[in-house]
Design an enzyme around this catalytic site. Structure first.
Site, short mmCIF file in Angstrom:
data_model
loop_
_atom_site.label_atom_id
_atom_site.label_comp_id
_atom_site.label_asym_id
_atom_site.label_seq_id
_atom_site.Cartn_x
_atom_site.Cartn_y
_atom_site.Cartn_z
N PRO A 97 32.45 35.99 48.46
CA PRO A 97 33.70 36.32 47.89
C PRO A 97 34.82 35.54 47.79
O PRO A 97 35.02 34.79 48.62
CB PRO A 97 33.91 37.63 48.76
CG PRO A 97 33.63 37.26 50.17
CD PRO A 97 32.38 36.49 50.14
N SER A 107 42.53 33.09 57.08
CA SER A 107 41.12 32.81 56.97
C SER A 107 40.61 34.10 56.46
O SER A 107 41.05 35.22 56.59
CB SER A 107 40.77 32.58 58.35
OG SER A 107 40.58 33.57 59.13
N LYS A 108 39.18 34.10 55.98
CA LYS A 108 38.73 35.33 55.52
C LYS A 108 38.50 36.39 56.73
O LYS A 108 38.14 37.56 56.34
CB LYS A 108 37.12 34.84 55.25
CG LYS A 108 37.27 33.93 54.15
CD LYS A 108 35.84 33.90 53.34
CE LYS A 108 36.19 32.88 52.08
NZ LYS A 108 34.81 32.68 51.07
N ARG A 109 38.44 35.86 57.92
CA ARG A 109 38.29 36.83 59.07
C ARG A 109 39.69 37.76 59.45
O ARG A 109 39.68 38.59 60.15
CB ARG A 109 37.56 36.27 60.20
CG ARG A 109 36.31 35.94 60.13
CD ARG A 109 35.46 35.14 61.06
NE ARG A 109 36.44 33.83 60.99
CZ ARG A 109 35.89 32.92 60.23
NH1 ARG A 109 34.93 32.99 59.46
NH2 ARG A 109 36.53 31.78 60.17
#
Ligand code: GLU
Length: 507
Positions: A15, A264-266
């Site tokens: 994504p 970050s994505k997390r």
């Protein structure tokens, strides 16, 4: 300036992160501001990292955010195709040109031998780099005769083409945001440009070739690509394209809310906010939340992103897309990282909530009411929306803020009840029942005046009586103006709720 043509060139590897949407937005705004074109190119030459659904996610995200693509995947255009996997045949010619001009070479080293060298270097505490220092002792065309190279290719050995990075040369680059950047080429390795294994170029070659063929004037991308810039500049030179090389602008990083490190994505899952524009379900079924599903207006989302790295030079914070299209410029993009703030994101949404016409918000609320089984006219719903919207950040809070209009309370907040529903107050509410029963005009203003006059006449404590009435109608000490509530509830419902409260609370 020559015709401005910019591109957003994501790889469909998952994504799109909000940092990616910001890159797309800045490209789009730059194109609009300069009367140019905004191109969407999908860089899908890394088949190992390809993720099903990622391309659709990218186009859906841009569409939701209102970033319209002039040319590219999903739209078409004179430089089609815009998906690199569909341009496969184009790239080899350029890789071979680089070999012919001695700017690149064939390398036959197997993955196993490279891995072995990596491990050996590591055991010495070093990192292996395929570069000027070792290339002359490895399995490549620099150390083979032309005959041997031909022979190995024709017998089917796998090969790659590597860029022959010049030794000890200072590359001077100009970035529109970072200004002059200098790098010594001896710090760089010989990057792979093309692989026979899948007949595909790597990112670096495909990117340069396509930017050239698509006549891109400005490359605006994230700072993480700055380390690739020397290679790109040298590739332009080696291909004889220096004169028409695009201008580069590397955007500052988006930082975590703490300001420490890259967002970050997390981080979203860890800290409870979305880092993706839309909800994403990974091929393995893992779900990540999105701004759209969390109830953000695309305008608020865009406004927030625009200011994460760019500043208008004034105190103004609310910008429509049209304004941004007029005002955006790269010289107001900062060099240092932009700290993302989830609270600020909500603040932007609340601002747009207040700016939006009631009719638009009502249209969003009607389906929620329908789902709850409430039948209501558009007109009445709009009145309710106008009363609750000053307290709301998201439309998905509307039901919570307004449910008492539709459902009579069957429980009463204990704290409020013990504070106000005592002494002579219940009797005063009973008396008020009679006053309201004999009243015809239930519109908020006149009703307020009438009740206030009755309280004053009797010398009753205004706050206490009003709070008791609110408790009877709403069930708690919350909600908008009491007489607006009464006028929306209508006479019959108001009286019935008062009677019910008198019955239940008096027990
Ligand atoms: N495909 C690269 C990415 O995924 C594009 C970088 C660039 O804009 O040159 O971000």
């Amino acid at each position: 300036m020559e015709k401005v043509r910019v591109r957003f060139a994501p790889s469909p590897t998952g994504p799109l992160h909000i940092g990616g949407v910001r890159t797309a937005l800045y490209n789009y705004l730059f194109a609009r501001r300069n009367g140019g074109e905004f191109i969407l190119r999908i860089e899908d030459t890394d088949s190992q990292r390809y993720v099903e659904g990622a391309e659709k996610y990218i186009t859906d995200s841009l569409a939701w955010a209102g970033i319209t693509v002039d040319e590219g995947v999903g739209v078409g255009g004179p430089y089609a195709p815009y998906r690199q996997s569909e341009r496969k045949e184009i790239y080899l010619e350029y890789a071979l040109r680089l070999v012919d001009s001695a700017n690149a070479y064939y390398a036959f080293d197997t993955p196993e031998s490279l891995e072995e060298m990596r491990i050996r270097a590591e055991s010495r505490g070093e990192t292996f780099a395929y570069n000027y220092a070792v290339r002359n002792s490895l399995d490549n065309s620099l150390n083979l005769t032309e005959e041997e190279v031909k022979e190995r290719i024709s017998r089917g050995d796998q090969w790659v083409i590597r860029f022959k990075m010049p030794e000890n040369e200072e590359v001077v680059m100009n970035d529109l945001i970072r200004e002059e950047v200098r790098v010594n080429t001896s710090t760089l390795d010989d990057k792979v440009l093309y692989k026979s294994a899948d007949s595909l170029p790597t990112y670096h070659l495909a990117n340069i070739v396509d930017d050239r063929l698509m006549e891109i004037s400005h490359v605006i991308r994230g700072e993480e690509w700055l380390p690739s810039l020397p290679l790109h500049v040298l590739l332009y030179r080696a291909l004889g394209w220096s004169d028409s090389m695009p201008q580069f602008a590397h955007l500052p990083l988006l930082l975590k809310p703490t300001g420490q490190g890259k967002l970050s994505k997390r981080d979203g899952d860890k800290m409870g906010f979305p880092v993706f524009p839309l909800k994403w379900v990974s091929p393995s079924g893992e779900v990540s939340r999105g701004y759209r599903e969390d109830g953000y207006f695309p305008e608020a989302f865009i406004n927030m992103l625009a200011l994460l790295g760019w500043n208008p030079g004034t105190e103004q914070e609310i910008f429509s897309m049209e304004e941004l299209e007029r005002l955006f410029s790269l010289d107001r993009v900062g060099k240092s990282g932009a700290r993302f703030s989830p609270d600020k994101a909500k603040w932007f949404n609340a601002q747009y909530m207040h700016l939006k016409p009631d009719s638009e918000l009502t249209a969003l609320f009607m389906p929620v009411l329908k789902e709850k089984g409430i039948t209501i006219t558009e007109e009445k719903a709009q009145k309710i929306v106008s009363l609750i919207k000053p307290r709301a950040t998201f439309v998905n809070e509307f039901w919570e803020l307004s449910s008492f209009f539709f459902v009579a309370p069957d429980r009463y907040d204990e704290k409020t009840a013990s504070k106000f529903w005592k002494g002579e107050n219940p009797a005063r509410i009973r008396e008020l029942y009679g006053v309201l029963e004999s009243t015809e005009d239930f519109s908020a203003g006149p009703l307020h005046d009438k009740v206030a006059a009755w309280i004053t006449e009797n010398d009753y404590p205004m706050g206490q009586v009003m709070n008791c009435l609110r408790l009877a109608l709403v069930g708690a000490a919350k909600g908008p103006d009491l007489f607006e509530i009464v006028s929306i509830l209508s006479k019959e419902e108001t009286l019935s709720r008062m009677a019910k409260a008198l019955e239940i609370l008096d027990k």
